[in-house]
Scaffold this active site. Structure first.
Site, short mmCIF file in Angstrom:
data_model
loop_
_atom_site.label_atom_id
_atom_site.label_comp_id
_atom_site.label_asym_id
_atom_site.label_seq_id
_atom_site.Cartn_x
_atom_site.Cartn_y
_atom_site.Cartn_z
N ASN A 47 -5.66 -7.51 -1.00
CA ASN A 47 -6.06 -7.95 -2.33
C ASN A 47 -7.47 -8.56 -2.27
O ASN A 47 -7.84 -9.20 -1.28
CB ASN A 47 -5.05 -8.90 -2.97
CG ASN A 47 -4.72 -10.13 -2.14
OD1 ASN A 47 -4.79 -10.11 -0.91
ND2 ASN A 47 -4.35 -11.20 -2.80
N GLU A 49 -9.83 -10.80 -4.71
CA GLU A 49 -9.89 -11.57 -5.96
C GLU A 49 -11.33 -11.78 -6.42
O GLU A 49 -12.29 -11.49 -5.70
CB GLU A 49 -9.16 -12.90 -5.78
CG GLU A 49 -7.67 -12.67 -5.48
CD GLU A 49 -6.85 -13.95 -5.44
OE1 GLU A 49 -7.43 -15.05 -5.39
OE2 GLU A 49 -5.61 -13.82 -5.46
N CYS A 58 -5.27 -5.63 -6.49
CA CYS A 58 -4.13 -5.80 -5.58
C CYS A 58 -4.32 -4.98 -4.30
O CYS A 58 -5.04 -3.97 -4.29
CB CYS A 58 -2.85 -5.34 -6.25
SG CYS A 58 -2.27 -6.38 -7.59
N GLU A 60 -2.23 -2.97 -2.84
CA GLU A 60 -1.72 -1.60 -2.94
C GLU A 60 -2.76 -0.69 -3.59
O GLU A 60 -3.00 0.44 -3.15
CB GLU A 60 -0.44 -1.56 -3.80
CG GLU A 60 0.70 -2.38 -3.26
CD GLU A 60 0.70 -3.81 -3.79
OE1 GLU A 60 -0.38 -4.43 -3.86
OE2 GLU A 60 1.78 -4.30 -4.12
N CYS A 98 0.48 -1.75 -10.13
CA CYS A 98 0.48 -0.96 -8.89
C CYS A 98 1.57 0.10 -8.90
O CYS A 98 1.37 1.22 -8.40
CB CYS A 98 0.61 -1.87 -7.68
SG CYS A 98 -0.89 -2.84 -7.39
#
Ligand code: THU
Length: 138
Positions: A47, A49, A58, A60, A98
């Site tokens: 991830n 941010e 994210c 994924e 996701c």
């Protein structure tokens, strides 16, 4: 690919490696993912941010977008690990966004989602189990 033929140990190990790359200075919740392409290649993601929150990505989706940008569009399985401060004590199921990205590229009946706490402690779901009746246009 049936779950007994998946390189589960390798996928879990690679997902844990990604925890160290997680950039999560706001939530402090670190997530790592490893994505198995149909050709056997593994793509990874963490991830990432952002101060404006919305642009955050994210783990994924980082893995999927990395794979697609490298020419891979067919996938067999993904492994996800995560926890506060990078300490994994619980399973980390994928968020709804996701799951929708997985639905774009994966067969809901066969794509395997591995949620791991450790090398020995994991559970596996199909995409259909985690996203029944998914939306799609293709
Ligand atoms: N996160 C993921 O990376 N994957 C998920 O499926 C759930 C949430 C990240 C996003 C954010 O950086 C942090 O976890 C807390 O929500």
């Amino acid at each position: 690919m049936k779950s007994e033929n998946l390189p589960i140990e390798t996928l879990i190990q690679q997902a844990f490696c990604q925890l160290e790359r997680s950039y999560a200075p706001y939530s402090h919740f670190h997530v790592g993912a490893s994505l198995l392409g149909a050709d056997g290649r593994i793509f990874t993601g963490c991830n990432v941010e952002n101060a404006a929150y919305g642009p955050s990505n994210c783990a994924e989706r980082t893995a999927f977008f990395s794979a697609v940008s490298q020419g891979q569009r067919e996938f067999t399985a993904i492994c996800i690990v995560g926890g506060p401060g990078g300490t994994v004590e619980d399973y980390c199921p994928p968020c709804g966004v996701c799951r929708q990205v997985m639905a774009e590229f994966c067969d809901p009946d066969t794509f395997q989602i591995i949620l791991a706490k450790s090398r020995e402690d994991y559970c596996i779901f199909t995409l259909k189990e985690l996203l029944p009746m998914s939306f799609g246009l293709l």
